[in-house]
Design an enzyme around this catalytic site. Structure first.
Site, PDB file in Angstrom:
ATOM      1  N   ASP A  30       0.959  -1.324   0.372  1.00  0.00           N
ATOM      2  CA  ASP A  30       0.147  -0.096   0.163  1.00  0.00           C
ATOM      3  C   ASP A  30       0.711   1.508   0.203  1.00  0.00           C
ATOM      4  O   ASP A  30       1.439   1.058   1.075  1.00  0.00           O
ATOM      5  CB  ASP A  30      -0.799  -0.003   1.404  1.00  0.00           C
ATOM      6  CG  ASP A  30      -1.547   0.932   1.573  1.00  0.00           C
ATOM      7  OD1 ASP A  30      -1.623   2.056   0.464  1.00  0.00           O
ATOM      8  OD2 ASP A  30      -2.183   1.426   1.998  1.00  0.00           O
ATOM      9  N   GLU A  80      29.054  11.162   5.332  1.00  0.00           N
ATOM     10  CA  GLU A  80      29.414   9.648   5.330  1.00  0.00           C
ATOM     11  C   GLU A  80      29.545   9.542   4.096  1.00  0.00           C
ATOM     12  O   GLU A  80      29.283   7.797   3.465  1.00  0.00           O
ATOM     13  CB  GLU A  80      28.559   9.119   5.985  1.00  0.00           C
ATOM     14  CG  GLU A  80      27.325   9.245   5.701  1.00  0.00           C
ATOM     15  CD  GLU A  80      26.576   9.310   7.021  1.00  0.00           C
ATOM     16  OE1 GLU A  80      26.380   7.443   6.988  1.00  0.00           O
ATOM     17  OE2 GLU A  80      25.087   9.619   7.208  1.00  0.00           O
ATOM     18  N   CYS A 112      24.924  11.415   9.770  1.00  0.00           N
ATOM     19  CA  CYS A 112      24.752  11.994  10.294  1.00  0.00           C
ATOM     20  C   CYS A 112      24.910  13.471  10.858  1.00  0.00           C
ATOM     21  O   CYS A 112      24.130  14.366  10.602  1.00  0.00           O
ATOM     22  CB  CYS A 112      22.786  12.055  10.166  1.00  0.00           C
ATOM     23  SG  CYS A 112      22.022  11.382   8.763  1.00  0.00           S
ATOM     24  N   THR A 153      14.011   4.921   2.692  1.00  0.00           N
ATOM     25  CA  THR A 153      13.961   6.506   3.616  1.00  0.00           C
ATOM     26  C   THR A 153      15.088   6.645   2.746  1.00  0.00           C
ATOM     27  O   THR A 153      16.654   7.687   2.818  1.00  0.00           O
ATOM     28  CB  THR A 153      14.249   6.495   4.514  1.00  0.00           C
ATOM     29  OG1 THR A 153      15.659   5.295   4.793  1.00  0.00           O
ATOM     30  CG2 THR A 153      12.872   5.599   5.229  1.00  0.00           C
ATOM     31  N   SER A 202      17.187   1.609  15.323  1.00  0.00           N
ATOM     32  CA  SER A 202      17.699   3.205  15.338  1.00  0.00           C
ATOM     33  C   SER A 202      16.793   4.172  15.535  1.00  0.00           C
ATOM     34  O   SER A 202      17.232   5.251  15.925  1.00  0.00           O
ATOM     35  CB  SER A 202      18.051   3.214  13.823  1.00  0.00           C
ATOM     36  OG  SER A 202      17.489   3.030  12.991  1.00  0.00           O
ATOM     37  N   HIS A 234      16.812  16.761  12.883  1.00  0.00           N
ATOM     38  CA  HIS A 234      17.635  15.856  12.333  1.00  0.00           C
ATOM     39  C   HIS A 234      16.310  14.662  11.352  1.00  0.00           C
ATOM     40  O   HIS A 234      15.634  13.886  12.499  1.00  0.00           O
ATOM     41  CB  HIS A 234      18.372  14.781  12.569  1.00  0.00           C
ATOM     42  CG  HIS A 234      19.332  13.364  11.270  1.00  0.00           C
ATOM     43  ND1 HIS A 234      19.202  13.656   9.893  1.00  0.00           N
ATOM     44  CD2 HIS A 234      18.814  11.948  11.849  1.00  0.00           C
ATOM     45  CE1 HIS A 234      19.132  12.746   9.662  1.00  0.00           C
ATOM     46  NE2 HIS A 234      19.284  11.534  10.200  1.00  0.00           N
ATOM     47  N   LYS A 243       7.944  11.778  15.157  1.00  0.00           N
ATOM     48  CA  LYS A 243       8.000  11.490  16.592  1.00  0.00           C
ATOM     49  C   LYS A 243       8.605  11.841  17.627  1.00  0.00           C
ATOM     50  O   LYS A 243       8.305  12.158  18.867  1.00  0.00           O
ATOM     51  CB  LYS A 243       8.340   9.660  15.891  1.00  0.00           C
ATOM     52  CG  LYS A 243       7.867   8.880  15.196  1.00  0.00           C
ATOM     53  CD  LYS A 243       7.821   7.157  15.055  1.00  0.00           C
ATOM     54  CE  LYS A 243       6.806   6.718  14.407  1.00  0.00           C
ATOM     55  NZ  LYS A 243       6.921   5.172  14.552  1.00  0.00           N
ATOM     56  N   ASN A 273      15.843  10.835   2.476  1.00  0.00           N
ATOM     57  CA  ASN A 273      17.121  11.447   3.022  1.00  0.00           C
ATOM     58  C   ASN A 273      18.491  12.207   3.001  1.00  0.00           C
ATOM     59  O   ASN A 273      19.213  11.075   1.590  1.00  0.00           O
ATOM     60  CB  ASN A 273      17.764  10.046   4.780  1.00  0.00           C
ATOM     61  CG  ASN A 273      18.665  10.156   5.417  1.00  0.00           C
ATOM     62  OD1 ASN A 273      19.013  11.573   5.689  1.00  0.00           O
ATOM     63  ND2 ASN A 273      18.570   9.209   6.094  1.00  0.00           N
ATOM     64  N   SER A 306      23.878   8.500  14.231  1.00  0.00           N
ATOM     65  CA  SER A 306      24.253   6.937  14.170  1.00  0.00           C
ATOM     66  C   SER A 306      25.123   6.370  14.965  1.00  0.00           C
ATOM     67  O   SER A 306      26.641   6.780  13.935  1.00  0.00           O
ATOM     68  CB  SER A 306      22.981   6.375  13.519  1.00  0.00           C
ATOM     69  OG  SER A 306      22.210   5.844  12.902  1.00  0.00           O
TER      70      SER A 306
END
Ligand code: HMG
Length: 385
Positions: A30, A80, A112, A153, A202, A234, A243, A273, A306
């Site tokens: 979906d 990176e 990041c 992502t 993560s 970020h 979130k 990203n 990370s």
């Protein structure tokens, strides 16, 4: 004390993208999982003649004038997606932009987070030499394994910022809060083209680091949560930013007000990203898309890399800041893009990268001024067209 911060800033994104609707169709799922569950619409993709160097040079050329070039004594290149284990990618950019030779150029890495390292180091340098400017560039290509949960992502892009005394866009506050912790949530060993990622872990560590960095920010004399006019996070995908803000609001026993974050997600939703550049793409998105007059208002910023290093900091928007934004240029970059189908996307992923010194000539696809023309005898040759 002299005000120090961001005098100008701009982003660059290549001309090609794949819609997440195309990826959903390929995966037989979906499309709302990506548009709502992840909160992303598109993945920006570099052509074979584009990489972190060409994107960085494009982002920087939009803000660096001849007058600035005379004052820049340091270039900090955060990435990176390194193209060399030894030589700093910023040295190619230094040449493409025709900067003077008496300039310090260095590459910074921590996932990041490195763009923020660049910004804070630049501020420290300008505090010592207020008549100098530092060019900070964050440029990355986010690429995961095909058919992995992280594939949706992906993205790419670059942000360039000129850091100076008496900045015209944002003054950085001196209070910042940090959190570092040795974890394995996302990493890329030298022999891999794509990272290894423990995706769910993560997201948990991102929120954990946010809480810790915020607590340190408060302990270091930072501003109150309710003082912030906007927040930028970020953004690996915009749902993560939502979130994060809900988490920080709860910690501060405040209402979770999405109006404080929505403007800062408009561009990221269309780009994906871009690792070290993501927070700063969110900052540009916020400055260029909010209806609020941000003059003299503080903005809260959260940087996460990370591995993990995180920092919460704040900056105050300066009077007249709108005169120094590049809204029309940025909107045109996003509007004038071409969608790729799934097979074209796969072909874009396989850029020639000869390991035996043989020659690879890149077809001219990049829409910008700078391009990777060829790789020969293990050397990358860039040109300005
Ligand atoms: P996943 O397997 O797609 O996760 O992986 P999911 O199945 O849990 O689905 C995601 C959300 O979509 C869920 O919502 C589902 O309910 C929802 P949530 O539970 O989160 O509220 N969903 C739907 N919603 C609407 N309609 C539907 C539907 N179906 C499902 N039909 C994951 C997601 C993020 C783990 C994966 O994409 C990944 O591994 N990404 C890469 C890692 C990453 O971005 N981590 C973020 C934090 S770490 C970070 O930011 C650092 C980083 O930028 C690297 C660096 O520092 O260099 C990554």
């Amino acid at each position: 004390m002299t005000a120090i911060g961001i005098d100008k800033l701009s982003f660059y994104v290549p001309q090609h993208y794949m819609s997440l609707g195309t990826l959903a169709e390929r995966q037989g799922i979906d499309p709302a999982k990506f548009s709502r569950g992840i909160g992303q619409n598109k993945i920006a993709l570099p052509a074979h003649d584009e990489d972190v160097v060409t994107m960085a040079a494009e982002a920087a050329r939009a803000i660096v004038t001849a007058e600035d070039a005379e004052k820049i004594d340091t270039v900090l290149f955060a990435t990176e997606t390194g193209i060399d284990q030894s030589k700093a990618a910023g040295v190619y950019v230094h040449k493409l932009l025709d900067l003077p030779s008496n300039v310090r150029v260095v590459e910074l890495k921590h996932a990041c987070y490195s763009g923020t390292a660049g910004l804070q180091l630049a501020a420290g340098h300008v505090a010592r030499k207020p008549d100098r400017k530092v060019l900070v560039i964050a440029s990355d290509v986010s690429r995961y394994d095909v058919d992995s949960p992280a594939e949706a992502t992906q993205g790419c892009g670059a942000v360039a910022m000129l850091v100076s005394a008496n900045p015209r866009v944002m003054e950085l506050d001196t209070a910042t809060g940090c959190h570092s912790e040795d974890i394995m949530d996302f990493w890329r060993p030298n022999y891999r083209k794509t990272p290894l990622v423990d995706g769910k872990y993560s997201t948990v560590k991102y929120l954990h680091s946010l809480a810790n960095a915020w607590q340190d920010y408060v302990a270091q004399g930072g501003r109150a949560f309710n003082e912030m006019a906007q927040f930028c996070y970020h953004i690996p995908f915009t749902r993560m930013g939502s979130k994060a803000h809900a988490h920080l609001s709860k910690l501060n026993e405040a209402q979770n007000d999405v109006n404080l974050i929505e403007s800062g997600m408009v561009y990221n939703r269309e780009v994906g990203n871009c690792y070290a550049a993501s927070l700063y793409l969110s900052l540009i998105s916020m400055l260029e898309n909010t209806d609020i007059d941000l003059t003299n208002r503080p903005v809260g910023m959260f940087s996460y890399g990370s591995g993990a290093v995180a920092e919460f900091f704040s900056a105050v928007v300066q009077p007249g800041y709108r005169d120094h934004l590049m809204i029309a240029h940025h909107r045109k970059l996003l509007e004038d893009r071409v969608a790729l189908n799934y097979d074209e996307y796969l072909a874009f992923r396989h850029a020639p990268d000869p390991t035996d010194g043989s020659e690879a000539v890149m077809a001219q696809v990049a829409r910008g001024r700078y391009r990777l023309a060829r790789i020969h005898e293990h050397k990358r040759h860039y040109e300005a067209v």
